[in-house]
Design a protein around this motif. Structure first.
Motif, PDB file in Angstrom:
ATOM      1  N   GLU A 157       0.699   8.917   5.632  1.00 41.26           N
ATOM      2  CA  GLU A 157      -0.368   7.921   5.671  1.00 41.26           C
ATOM      3  C   GLU A 157      -0.953   7.701   4.270  1.00 41.26           C
ATOM      4  O   GLU A 157      -1.247   6.566   3.878  1.00 41.26           O
ATOM      5  CB  GLU A 157      -1.499   8.356   6.619  1.00 41.26           C
ATOM      6  CG  GLU A 157      -1.129   8.319   8.092  1.00 41.26           C
ATOM      7  CD  GLU A 157      -0.656   9.670   8.620  1.00 41.26           C
ATOM      8  OE1 GLU A 157      -0.774   9.894   9.836  1.00 41.26           O
ATOM      9  OE2 GLU A 157      -0.179  10.496   7.814  1.00 41.26           O
ATOM     10  N   LEU A 158      -1.095   8.793   3.508  1.00 46.53           N
ATOM     11  CA  LEU A 158      -1.674   8.677   2.168  1.00 46.53           C
ATOM     12  C   LEU A 158      -0.777   7.877   1.219  1.00 46.53           C
ATOM     13  O   LEU A 158      -1.275   7.256   0.270  1.00 46.53           O
ATOM     14  CB  LEU A 158      -1.955  10.059   1.581  1.00 46.53           C
ATOM     15  CG  LEU A 158      -3.117  10.829   2.219  1.00 46.53           C
ATOM     16  CD1 LEU A 158      -3.326  12.159   1.504  1.00 46.53           C
ATOM     17  CD2 LEU A 158      -4.407  10.013   2.193  1.00 46.53           C
ATOM     18  N   GLU A 159       0.535   7.880   1.470  1.00 42.22           N
ATOM     19  CA  GLU A 159       1.435   7.079   0.638  1.00 42.22           C
ATOM     20  C   GLU A 159       1.100   5.595   0.762  1.00 42.22           C
ATOM     21  O   GLU A 159       1.178   4.844  -0.215  1.00 42.22           O
ATOM     22  CB  GLU A 159       2.904   7.334   1.021  1.00 42.22           C
ATOM     23  CG  GLU A 159       3.442   8.684   0.570  1.00 42.22           C
ATOM     24  CD  GLU A 159       3.342   8.888  -0.940  1.00 42.22           C
ATOM     25  OE1 GLU A 159       3.716   7.957  -1.694  1.00 42.22           O
ATOM     26  OE2 GLU A 159       2.879   9.961  -1.365  1.00 42.22           O
ATOM     27  N   VAL A 188     -11.001  11.058   8.563  1.00 42.52           N
ATOM     28  CA  VAL A 188      -9.820  10.617   7.796  1.00 42.52           C
ATOM     29  C   VAL A 188      -9.083  11.792   7.144  1.00 42.52           C
ATOM     30  O   VAL A 188      -7.922  11.648   6.752  1.00 42.52           O
ATOM     31  CB  VAL A 188     -10.208   9.568   6.719  1.00 42.52           C
ATOM     32  CG1 VAL A 188     -10.578   8.246   7.354  1.00 42.52           C
ATOM     33  CG2 VAL A 188     -11.309  10.090   5.819  1.00 42.52           C
ATOM     34  N   GLU A 189      -9.754  12.942   7.052  1.00 43.08           N
ATOM     35  CA  GLU A 189      -9.044  14.097   6.471  1.00 43.08           C
ATOM     36  C   GLU A 189      -7.877  14.540   7.346  1.00 43.08           C
ATOM     37  O   GLU A 189      -7.013  15.337   6.900  1.00 43.08           O
ATOM     38  CB  GLU A 189     -10.018  15.266   6.247  1.00 43.08           C
ATOM     39  CG  GLU A 189     -10.546  15.931   7.509  1.00 43.08           C
ATOM     40  CD  GLU A 189     -11.690  15.176   8.145  1.00 43.08           C
ATOM     41  OE1 GLU A 189     -12.137  15.587   9.232  1.00 43.08           O
ATOM     42  OE2 GLU A 189     -12.152  14.161   7.551  1.00 43.08           O
ATOM     43  N   LEU A 190      -7.795  14.023   8.580  1.00 42.23           N
ATOM     44  CA  LEU A 190      -6.665  14.339   9.464  1.00 42.23           C
ATOM     45  C   LEU A 190      -5.407  13.569   9.082  1.00 42.23           C
ATOM     46  O   LEU A 190      -4.313  13.897   9.541  1.00 42.23           O
ATOM     47  CB  LEU A 190      -7.034  14.020  10.921  1.00 42.23           C
ATOM     48  CG  LEU A 190      -8.175  14.855  11.527  1.00 42.23           C
ATOM     49  CD1 LEU A 190      -8.523  14.342  12.922  1.00 42.23           C
ATOM     50  CD2 LEU A 190      -7.780  16.330  11.584  1.00 42.23           C
ATOM     51  N   LEU A 191      -5.559  12.548   8.248  1.00 43.85           N
ATOM     52  CA  LEU A 191      -4.388  11.767   7.822  1.00 43.85           C
ATOM     53  C   LEU A 191      -3.488  12.629   6.937  1.00 43.85           C
ATOM     54  O   LEU A 191      -3.961  13.388   6.096  1.00 43.85           O
ATOM     55  CB  LEU A 191      -4.827  10.513   7.065  1.00 43.85           C
ATOM     56  CG  LEU A 191      -5.685   9.512   7.861  1.00 43.85           C
ATOM     57  CD1 LEU A 191      -6.131   8.371   6.959  1.00 43.85           C
ATOM     58  CD2 LEU A 191      -4.927   8.985   9.069  1.00 43.85           C
ATOM     59  N   LEU A 213      -7.809  11.639  15.482  1.00 48.95           N
ATOM     60  CA  LEU A 213      -6.697  11.172  14.656  1.00 48.95           C
ATOM     61  C   LEU A 213      -6.453   9.684  14.881  1.00 48.95           C
ATOM     62  O   LEU A 213      -6.195   8.928  13.933  1.00 48.95           O
ATOM     63  CB  LEU A 213      -5.429  11.979  14.962  1.00 48.95           C
ATOM     64  CG  LEU A 213      -4.167  11.590  14.167  1.00 48.95           C
ATOM     65  CD1 LEU A 213      -4.421  11.718  12.660  1.00 48.95           C
ATOM     66  CD2 LEU A 213      -2.978  12.451  14.586  1.00 48.95           C
ATOM     67  N   THR A 214      -6.564   9.236  16.125  1.00 49.61           N
ATOM     68  CA  THR A 214      -6.386   7.817  16.429  1.00 49.61           C
ATOM     69  C   THR A 214      -7.436   6.986  15.711  1.00 49.61           C
ATOM     70  O   THR A 214      -7.119   5.949  15.103  1.00 49.61           O
ATOM     71  CB  THR A 214      -6.473   7.572  17.951  1.00 49.61           C
ATOM     72  OG1 THR A 214      -5.395   8.251  18.590  1.00 49.61           O
ATOM     73  CG2 THR A 214      -6.410   6.086  18.284  1.00 49.61           C
ATOM     74  N   ALA A 215      -8.694   7.438  15.743  1.00 49.34           N
ATOM     75  CA  ALA A 215      -9.763   6.700  15.054  1.00 49.34           C
ATOM     76  C   ALA A 215      -9.506   6.630  13.553  1.00 49.34           C
ATOM     77  O   ALA A 215      -9.752   5.605  12.905  1.00 49.34           O
ATOM     78  CB  ALA A 215     -11.106   7.368  15.327  1.00 49.34           C
ATOM     79  N   ALA A 216      -8.991   7.730  12.980  1.00 47.18           N
ATOM     80  CA  ALA A 216      -8.701   7.766  11.544  1.00 47.18           C
ATOM     81  C   ALA A 216      -7.554   6.820  11.198  1.00 47.18           C
ATOM     82  O   ALA A 216      -7.603   6.092  10.195  1.00 47.18           O
ATOM     83  CB  ALA A 216      -8.365   9.187  11.113  1.00 47.18           C
ATOM     84  N   ARG A 217      -6.501   6.825  12.029  1.00 47.53           N
ATOM     85  CA  ARG A 217      -5.361   5.934  11.760  1.00 47.53           C
ATOM     86  C   ARG A 217      -5.742   4.466  11.957  1.00 47.53           C
ATOM     87  O   ARG A 217      -5.269   3.588  11.219  1.00 47.53           O
ATOM     88  CB  ARG A 217      -4.183   6.310  12.650  1.00 47.53           C
ATOM     89  CG  ARG A 217      -3.466   7.571  12.175  1.00 47.53           C
ATOM     90  CD  ARG A 217      -2.303   7.919  13.057  1.00 47.53           C
ATOM     91  NE  ARG A 217      -1.593   9.096  12.535  1.00 47.53           N
ATOM     92  CZ  ARG A 217      -0.764   9.848  13.253  1.00 47.53           C
ATOM     93  NH1 ARG A 217      -0.543   9.545  14.542  1.00 47.53           N
ATOM     94  NH2 ARG A 217      -0.167  10.878  12.712  1.00 47.53           N
ATOM     95  N   LEU A 218      -6.574   4.183  12.929  1.00 50.60           N
ATOM     96  CA  LEU A 218      -7.039   2.808  13.114  1.00 50.60           C
ATOM     97  C   LEU A 218      -7.888   2.370  11.918  1.00 50.60           C
ATOM     98  O   LEU A 218      -7.829   1.217  11.486  1.00 50.60           O
ATOM     99  CB  LEU A 218      -7.841   2.676  14.413  1.00 50.60           C
ATOM    100  CG  LEU A 218      -7.040   2.815  15.718  1.00 50.60           C
ATOM    101  CD1 LEU A 218      -7.966   2.732  16.923  1.00 50.60           C
ATOM    102  CD2 LEU A 218      -5.955   1.738  15.813  1.00 50.60           C
ATOM    103  N   PHE A 219      -8.672   3.296  11.368  1.00 54.53           N
ATOM    104  CA  PHE A 219      -9.449   3.003  10.169  1.00 54.53           C
ATOM    105  C   PHE A 219      -8.506   2.680   9.001  1.00 54.53           C
ATOM    106  O   PHE A 219      -8.742   1.730   8.231  1.00 54.53           O
ATOM    107  CB  PHE A 219     -10.352   4.183   9.819  1.00 54.53           C
ATOM    108  CG  PHE A 219     -11.232   3.936   8.625  1.00 54.53           C
ATOM    109  CD1 PHE A 219     -12.369   3.153   8.732  1.00 54.53           C
ATOM    110  CD2 PHE A 219     -10.924   4.498   7.389  1.00 54.53           C
ATOM    111  CE1 PHE A 219     -13.179   2.916   7.629  1.00 54.53           C
ATOM    112  CE2 PHE A 219     -11.728   4.275   6.287  1.00 54.53           C
ATOM    113  CZ  PHE A 219     -12.863   3.481   6.402  1.00 54.53           C
ATOM    114  N   LEU A 220      -7.438   3.453   8.879  1.00 53.41           N
ATOM    115  CA  LEU A 220      -6.422   3.184   7.860  1.00 53.41           C
ATOM    116  C   LEU A 220      -5.850   1.787   8.052  1.00 53.41           C
ATOM    117  O   LEU A 220      -5.734   1.003   7.093  1.00 53.41           O
ATOM    118  CB  LEU A 220      -5.310   4.230   7.946  1.00 53.41           C
ATOM    119  CG  LEU A 220      -4.014   3.924   7.184  1.00 53.41           C
ATOM    120  CD1 LEU A 220      -4.264   3.901   5.688  1.00 53.41           C
ATOM    121  CD2 LEU A 220      -2.929   4.942   7.532  1.00 53.41           C
TER     122      LEU A 220
END
Length: 582
Positions: free
Chosen positions: A492-494, A485-488, A552-559
């Motif tokens: 995304e953090l907003e 998730v640190e790739l977000l 990055l895809t896995a992190a964004r899907l987690f988001l």
């Protein structure tokens, strides 16, 4: 930050730790009341991530300048690893900026807590009685009852989620003249069921077709025994039978909205049990009821009015403009006297009371609040009591007023509306405006698939999360993971920052007894999620599914999954099911 402590709660804790440190060092007097301190987002997001009024609130009782206290607090707060900067704004507000790691920790916390993200213990297990609907048991639910029903039910769910024990109560007004009118109306349908031509229903009785099956049931049970009998022989019996039938209908109507009360309290039983006399005796013992004569009503001549000594409640001691009679001259209880006894009963089994009333009852708010203020709790303190007034709903179809229902007699039934547009649409729509604001309910607009329809817009956010997950699987077997998730990035953090407000919104909404705040928040969160999702239409690198970058895809899907979780948690508080496809 522990698994069960969300970001705003954690920073409130950090702030109190900083104040404790200043007290220990002698820089701040000990024992100052801190209940007015807040930790919330600044009104302008460019000012930072969090803001606190602590220096403003405590400066006067501490005998310090706000800015001096703010500087002392900033020196403590900047020691925190998660705080990247702290600034003093205006006369003494403190604005903090947090590291990305702090927000990513909150994103993981959503994943860990799941359906409990936002759940609070602020209620401390105290019991709140929420009384809502309480429509006269004279017919089916209509849309005039719907809004208060939803507002009350959502509030009850919210309070329970925020740590209260909740009693969901319906007060059955089965002791007034209107239920005698109901019994007479049912008697006509009873005679009709026996084959008599009753003609048109007389003026002043209930004409609705919903009484036809009640008449048929009475005819089956009693035959023609009461067809020609004097009213004195059947009135009380038919009243009890018909009220019972109406309550079966009312419960069924409310169930269509997913509403189930814990307690149905009968006014007739309340009076039969001597509760009004008990309340009167208790209030007399406190000097709050006395026998007196009211002044002549304005506009009445002396010939029109006769002074009568009545038992009066000293409501002027509690802000009312005159003392109020609790009995009529014939010895029967006034509406106020009966209501006073009912609230006296409720106050004996709850720590706080909330009533949801139609706005047409606004004129009696002051006196019943005065009565409840007089009723002390176990510790001698007044029972906290709030009345929420709910405005009527205007039903429209493509902008035109909706015609009345023949079955009901003179109104549109709740059942008809729910069957046409669905429970979830009705419930969410009822919470899209403050209860005290007028509302138009347009059948065409509430089912419209557009961003202008808040019901669709919020539901679509959850559906879009699931479609994104399906897309990830289909286009490369991608699944959500918090590992990277640190790739977000900042955009995304907003979205995370907004989702992170949910726990504090829950607590604020519960404290204010305003469930519509949850609906408003969900609208904002859905807008932020859709806004980020739409970035991918113009910028390929912003799409949730990026085949060139699996991490990055896995992190964004987690988001996406966690935003969906917060949406579902909020919808659950409103009693609305989250759909996965639209």
């Amino acid at each position: 930050m522990s698994k069960t402590q969300t970001l705003y709660a954690a920073f409130t804790g950090h702030l109190h730790a900083a104040l404790d440190a200043l007290e220990a060092a002698g820089s701040l007097p000990a024992g100052l009341k801190r209940n007015a301190i807040t930790v919330e987002p600044p009104r302008d997001s460019s000012h930072g991530d969090l803001s606190t009024n602590a220096a403003m609130v405590l400066s006067k009782p501490a005998g310090m300048k706000p800015r001096d206290l703010a500087e002392a607090l900033v020196a403590q707060l900047t020691k925190l690893e998660s705080v990247t900067s702290a600034e003093i704004a205006g006369p003494g507000f403190i604005n903090l900026r947090l590291s990305p790691a702090a927000w990513l920790a909150e994103l993981r916390a959503i994943g860990e807590l799941g359906a409990d993200y936002g759940r609070s213990t602020m209620g401390g297990g105290t019991t709140v009685n929420v009384e809502y609907v309480s429509a006269n048991p004279t017919g089916p639910m209509h849309m005039g009852h719907c809004r208060g029903a939803v507002v009350g039910d959502a509030l009850a769910t919210l309070l329970e989620y925020a740590g209260h024990k909740v009693i969901k109560e319906y007060y059955v007004n089965d002791a007034g003249g209107q239920v005698q009118v109901l019994a007479r109306s049912a008697h006509i349908r009873y005679r009709e069921a026996l084959g008599e031509d009753v003609g048109a229903i007389p003026e002043g009785l209930y004409p609705g077709e919903y009484l036809i099956p009640v008449g048929q049931e009475l005819a089956t049970e009693f035959g023609d025994k009461y067809a020609a009998a004097p009213e004195s022989e059947w009135l009380a019996l038919f009243q009890a039978k018909t009220v019972a039938a109406m309550l079966v209908m009312i419960r069924a109507d409310l169930a269509l909205l997913g509403i189930h009360h814990d307690l149905f309290s009968s006014e007739a039983e309340l009076q039969a049990s001597g509760k009004p006399e008990e309340a009167e005796a208790w209030l007399r013992s406190k000097g709050l009821v006395y026998d007196g004569v009211l002044e002549a009503p304005k506009g009445k001549t002396i010939e029109d009015w006769e002074p009568v000594e009545l038992p009066l409640f000293r409501s002027t001691q509690f802000g009312d403009d005159q003392d109020r009679p609790i009995k009529k001259s014939d010895g029967t209880w006034t509406y106020f006297g009966a209501d006073l006894a009912y609230h006296f009963q409720k106050a004996q089994s709850a720590d706080a009371l909330v009533d949801i009333w139609g706005a047409d009852h606004g004129g009696t708010v002051k006196r019943i609040k005065a009565a409840v203020a007089a009723m002390t709790g176990a510790e001698g303190d007044p029972t906290p009591f709030e009345i929420k007034l709910v405005q009527m709903v205007q039903l429209l179809r493509n902008g035109e007023p909706v015609k009345m229902s023949k079955r009901s007699g003179n109104f549109v039934t709740l059942a008809d509306v729910v069957q046409e547009v669905g429970k979830d649409v009705v419930r969410f729509t009822m919470l899209t405006r403050k209860p005290e604001a007028q509302m138009d309910f347009d059948f065409a607009k509430v089912v419209e698939a557009s961003k202008d329809n808040p019901v669709f817009y919020v539901q679509y956010a959850n559906a879009r999360v699931h479609s994104t997950l399906r897309k990830g699987l289909a286009e490369g077997g991608f699944t959500p993971s918090p590992e990277h998730v640190e790739l977000l990035g900042e955009e995304e953090l907003e979205v995370v920052k907004l989702a992170a407000q949910f726990p504090r919104i829950v607590e604020a909404a519960a404290a204010a007894r305003e469930a519509h705040r949850i609906a408003f928040f969900l609208g904002d969160l859905a807008a932020a999620f859709h806004g980020y999702w739409n970035l991918g239409n113009d910028r390929v690198e912003k799409r949730f599914v990026n085949a060139a970058d699996a991490n990055l895809t896995a992190a964004r899907l987690f988001l996406a999954v966690q935003i969906g979780q917060v949406v579902r948690n909020g919808l659950a508080l409103l009693g609305v099911e989250a759909v996965e496809e639209m």
